[in-house]
Write an enzyme that holds these catalytic residues in place. Structure first.
Site, PDB file in Angstrom:
ATOM      1  N   ARG A  14       0.830  -1.202   0.000  1.00  0.00           N
ATOM      2  CA  ARG A  14       0.000   0.000   0.000  1.00  0.00           C
ATOM      3  C   ARG A  14       0.868   1.258   0.000  1.00  0.00           C
ATOM      4  O   ARG A  14       2.011   1.235   0.426  1.00  0.00           O
ATOM      5  CB  ARG A  14      -0.929   0.014   1.218  1.00  0.00           C
ATOM      6  CG  ARG A  14      -2.036  -1.005   1.178  1.00  0.00           C
ATOM      7  CD  ARG A  14      -2.903  -0.923   2.434  1.00  0.00           C
ATOM      8  NE  ARG A  14      -2.151  -1.269   3.635  1.00  0.00           N
ATOM      9  CZ  ARG A  14      -1.621  -0.408   4.480  1.00  0.00           C
ATOM     10  NH1 ARG A  14      -1.764   0.903   4.276  1.00  0.00           N
ATOM     11  NH2 ARG A  14      -0.945  -0.811   5.538  1.00  0.00           N
TER      12      ARG A  14
ATOM     13  N   LYS B 177      -8.601  -2.503   0.801  1.00  0.00           N
ATOM     14  CA  LYS B 177      -8.456  -1.626   1.954  1.00  0.00           C
ATOM     15  C   LYS B 177      -9.240  -0.323   1.776  1.00  0.00           C
ATOM     16  O   LYS B 177      -9.662   0.295   2.762  1.00  0.00           O
ATOM     17  CB  LYS B 177      -6.978  -1.337   2.216  1.00  0.00           C
ATOM     18  CG  LYS B 177      -6.203  -2.545   2.724  1.00  0.00           C
ATOM     19  CD  LYS B 177      -6.812  -3.117   3.999  1.00  0.00           C
ATOM     20  CE  LYS B 177      -5.978  -4.251   4.554  1.00  0.00           C
ATOM     21  NZ  LYS B 177      -6.608  -4.894   5.745  1.00  0.00           N
TER      22      LYS B 177
ATOM     23  N   HIS C 100     -10.286  -4.479  12.313  1.00  0.00           N
ATOM     24  CA  HIS C 100      -9.229  -5.123  11.521  1.00  0.00           C
ATOM     25  C   HIS C 100      -8.866  -6.409  12.248  1.00  0.00           C
ATOM     26  O   HIS C 100      -7.927  -6.457  13.031  1.00  0.00           O
ATOM     27  CB  HIS C 100      -8.022  -4.183  11.412  1.00  0.00           C
ATOM     28  CG  HIS C 100      -6.954  -4.693  10.499  1.00  0.00           C
ATOM     29  ND1 HIS C 100      -5.625  -4.405  10.682  1.00  0.00           N
ATOM     30  CD2 HIS C 100      -7.014  -5.466   9.381  1.00  0.00           C
ATOM     31  CE1 HIS C 100      -4.912  -4.978   9.732  1.00  0.00           C
ATOM     32  NE2 HIS C 100      -5.734  -5.627   8.931  1.00  0.00           N
TER      33      HIS C 100
ATOM     34  N   SER D 282      -0.931  -6.794   9.649  1.00  0.00           N
ATOM     35  CA  SER D 282      -0.501  -7.803   8.691  1.00  0.00           C
ATOM     36  C   SER D 282       0.804  -8.448   9.142  1.00  0.00           C
ATOM     37  O   SER D 282       1.743  -7.761   9.564  1.00  0.00           O
ATOM     38  CB  SER D 282      -0.303  -7.157   7.314  1.00  0.00           C
ATOM     39  OG  SER D 282       0.171  -8.083   6.388  1.00  0.00           O
TER      40      SER D 282
ATOM     41  N   LYS E 185      -3.049 -13.196  11.915  1.00  0.00           N
ATOM     42  CA  LYS E 185      -4.512 -13.232  11.826  1.00  0.00           C
ATOM     43  C   LYS E 185      -5.002 -14.363  10.928  1.00  0.00           C
ATOM     44  O   LYS E 185      -5.835 -15.171  11.313  1.00  0.00           O
ATOM     45  CB  LYS E 185      -5.061 -11.905  11.307  1.00  0.00           C
ATOM     46  CG  LYS E 185      -4.923 -10.718  12.210  1.00  0.00           C
ATOM     47  CD  LYS E 185      -5.789  -9.552  11.769  1.00  0.00           C
ATOM     48  CE  LYS E 185      -5.704  -9.232  10.307  1.00  0.00           C
ATOM     49  NZ  LYS E 185      -4.352  -8.878   9.845  1.00  0.00           N
ATOM     50  N   THR E 186      -4.485 -14.359   9.691  1.00  0.00           N
ATOM     51  CA  THR E 186      -4.953 -15.351   8.716  1.00  0.00           C
ATOM     52  C   THR E 186      -4.525 -16.762   9.113  1.00  0.00           C
ATOM     53  O   THR E 186      -5.320 -17.707   9.075  1.00  0.00           O
ATOM     54  CB  THR E 186      -4.421 -15.005   7.316  1.00  0.00           C
ATOM     55  OG1 THR E 186      -4.905 -13.708   6.945  1.00  0.00           O
ATOM     56  CG2 THR E 186      -4.896 -16.014   6.295  1.00  0.00           C
TER      57      THR E 186
ATOM     58  N   ASP F  23      -9.838 -10.999   7.939  1.00  0.00           N
ATOM     59  CA  ASP F  23      -9.241  -9.665   8.006  1.00  0.00           C
ATOM     60  C   ASP F  23     -10.145  -8.529   8.467  1.00  0.00           C
ATOM     61  O   ASP F  23      -9.692  -7.639   9.168  1.00  0.00           O
ATOM     62  CB  ASP F  23      -8.671  -9.308   6.633  1.00  0.00           C
ATOM     63  CG  ASP F  23      -7.672  -8.170   6.676  1.00  0.00           C
ATOM     64  OD1 ASP F  23      -6.852  -8.133   7.602  1.00  0.00           O
ATOM     65  OD2 ASP F  23      -7.704  -7.324   5.766  1.00  0.00           O
TER      66      ASP F  23
ATOM     67  N   ARG G 250       1.547 -12.367  -1.659  1.00  0.00           N
ATOM     68  CA  ARG G 250       0.155 -12.521  -1.239  1.00  0.00           C
ATOM     69  C   ARG G 250      -0.606 -13.505  -2.111  1.00  0.00           C
ATOM     70  O   ARG G 250      -0.275 -13.723  -3.273  1.00  0.00           O
ATOM     71  CB  ARG G 250      -0.563 -11.176  -1.335  1.00  0.00           C
ATOM     72  CG  ARG G 250      -0.109 -10.133  -0.345  1.00  0.00           C
ATOM     73  CD  ARG G 250      -0.803 -10.313   0.968  1.00  0.00           C
ATOM     74  NE  ARG G 250      -0.488  -9.265   1.926  1.00  0.00           N
ATOM     75  CZ  ARG G 250      -1.119  -9.132   3.093  1.00  0.00           C
ATOM     76  NH1 ARG G 250      -2.098  -9.968   3.410  1.00  0.00           N
ATOM     77  NH2 ARG G 250      -0.792  -8.174   3.919  1.00  0.00           N
TER      78      ARG G 250
END
Length: 517
Positions: free
Chosen positions: A44, A186, A205, A225, A229-230, A244, A309
């Site tokens: 980003r 996002k 988030h 990130s 989390k994932t 997410d 990703r």
């Protein structure tokens, strides 16, 4: 002769993959996922993100270096130039999708993209209606992605040839100059983060999963990130809701998305089987290097970026909650990647401590998620565990979190997925995934609710004396350091950073005093 532009509307995943291949936008890996590269920008671009400042946003947005204002006139001029650029192409792609798995609060969105693979990405990560419409008047929002169009900083009032601009009054988003697809998801996340709080919904988030028995044991996993989390929410023993972005209302939680966006760096079939198996035909892999001969993904290769990703549909996870929603969570996990190596693998938080650590958002920037981060890992404080995506003042989200925690009696735990026994690069070791999974299992199963605890001085954290499946000596970070004086000095450095960072928040004495001392 002028080019006759053709819009391809509501193509299927298969049609979009074929279009991307025909247009030489990417290639298929051996696992049949579409592999693309995003050029110089592999994350980003926060310095290029703007919000149109008008009557709707002037007093509601927390204007700062993240939420940068831009004049309506500048946006309108740039928007028209971007539309003209898209019209000059022989083909573009339109998809009618939605975000937010809630009948009342979900948004319809018309996605217009220059690239077939960007259309595929949004069809994977947004929610595909069972019967997508083609009527533009029914779309609440319009998302325009034209990576080949470059903004002019002097004429357009932006900072570079890239621009990510949210216009809440006109309900549209412009993304130009960048091929990194994470900007698309996002941007819509930021929209919901602005719109939901006035409707008494906390946007988060976080990842979420639930027990297979269909009971009320929903768990939330907050974190930046790269903190897990994932990986941790994709649990073979539980059902995935989402990885997410979610909303938490009085009635429960709902996913914003219809897919997952997992990091691929060092991906392992053994450690992350659900993610590994979900990367197949219809999925997108960004900046993953392939073996030239076999086309096998080389997940350990970070030559393009650490931020490799994969985007894949939720449908590719067999163990999932079908309706994309969950009951109010009984546990909430704040995932923090501690580079100092002084935080415990797990600690139980009081409501006041929960507010303190939520506002602090202490963790590490892992894997170059943002342009300009470089390849190193560095500590950071990211408010609400996602500062770049929250337009309103932090207190708005913190108050909603406390309200939901009180309503549903949810227990919050701080889980360190980072280092112990020393700082990063100075002899410390990162907690293994099996260790962290054992911690998470003990939390979601309720085993830690009645555990015996002791106080960790300085941080004032309650740490359990025993956790099933975890070596006891790992639970107290002081015991993992060979040099106690070094631990004390390093802990003091982190405590000082917490205190300095928290000075900017206006909170009650109870919340402020709940932090490290």
């Amino acid at each position: 002769m002028p080019i006759k532009n053709k819009a391809l509307i509501n193509l299927s995943l298969e049609e979009l993959v074929k279009a991307a291949l025909a247009r030489h936008e990417g290639e298929l890996a051996s696992n049949q996922a579409l592999v693309v590269t995003t050029g110089a920008r592999t994350g980003r671009s926060p310095k290029d993100r703007f919000i149109v400042k008008d009557e709707m946003t002037a007093t509601e947005v927390d204007w700062n270096t993240i939420n940068q204002p831009i004049e309506p006139e500048k946006f309108n001029h740039l928007w028209q130039k971007a539309l003209a650029y898209l019209a000059s192409k022989e083909t573009h792609f339109i998809s009618y999708l939605s975000v937010g798995a809630d009948e009342k609060l979900g948004l319809s969105v018309k996605v217009m993209t220059e690239l077939a693979w960007h259309a595929l990405f949004t069809n994977v990560l947004f929610i595909r209606p069972e019967k997508p419409h083609t009527d533009s008047s029914l779309a609440q929002w319009t998302l325009l992605s034209v990576p080949g169009f470059k903004a002019d900083p002097v004429q357009d009032g932006v900072n570079s040839d890239v621009a990510v601009i949210l216009n809440f009054s006109q309900r549209c988003i412009l993304i130009c100059g960048t091929y990194y697809a994470g900007e698309l998801k996002k941007a819509m996340f930021s929209v919901l983060n602005f719109l939901l709080p006035p409707n008494d919904v906390l946007p988060m988030h976080c990842a979420a999963n639930a027990g297979k028995d269909g009971g009320g044991d929903t768990a939330l996993f907050f974190g930046l990130s790269g903190t897990g989390k994932t990986t941790l929410s994709a649990d073979p023993h539980r059902l995935l809701i989402g990885d997410d972005e979610h909303g938490w209302s009085r009635d429960g939680i709902f996913n914003f998305e219809g897919g997952c966006y997992a990091k691929c760096i060092d991906l392992s079939q053994e450690r992350e089987p659900l993610i590994w198996n979900a990367i197949r035909y219809g999925a997108v892999m960004e900046n993953v290097v392939l073996n030239p001969q076999t086309k096998e993904p080389i997940y350990s290769n970070a030559s393009l970026t650490q931020n490799t990703r994969s985007a894949y549909p939720r449908d590719y996870i067999d163990e999932r909650v079908i309706n994309n929603r969950g009951k109010p969570p009984h546990v909430v996990l704040f995932l923090t990647c501690d580079l100092y190596g002084v935080l415990p693998p797990v600690a139980r938080l009081t409501p006041e401590q929960a507010a303190y650590y939520f506002l602090s958002g202490y963790t590490a920037l892992v894997g170059s998620t943002e342009v300009g981060q470089g390849r190193g890992i560095q500590p950071t404080f990211s408010t609400c565990f996602g500062a770049p995506f929250f337009p309103r003042p932090p207190g708005v989200y913190a108050e909603l979190l406390m309200k939901r925690l009180r309503e549903h009696h949810s227990q919050v735990y701080l889980v360190n997925t980072g280092w112990t026994g020393g700082a990063h690069g100075e002899g410390g070791q990162r907690f293994s995934i099996p260790t962290t999974r054992a911690v998470v299992s003990a939390i979601v199963s309720g085993q830690l609710k009645q555990a015996a605890y002791e106080k960790l001085p300085g941080f004032q954290l309650d740490i359990p004396k025993a956790v099933p499946g975890v070596e006891t000596n790992l639970l107290d970070p002081r015991k993992t350091w060979k040099d106690q004086a070094a631990y004390t000095a390093t802990a003091r450095k982190l405590i000082d950073r917490f205190i300095e960072n928290f000075k900017r928040f206006q909170v009650s004495d109870a919340v402020r005093n709940a932090g490290p001392k």
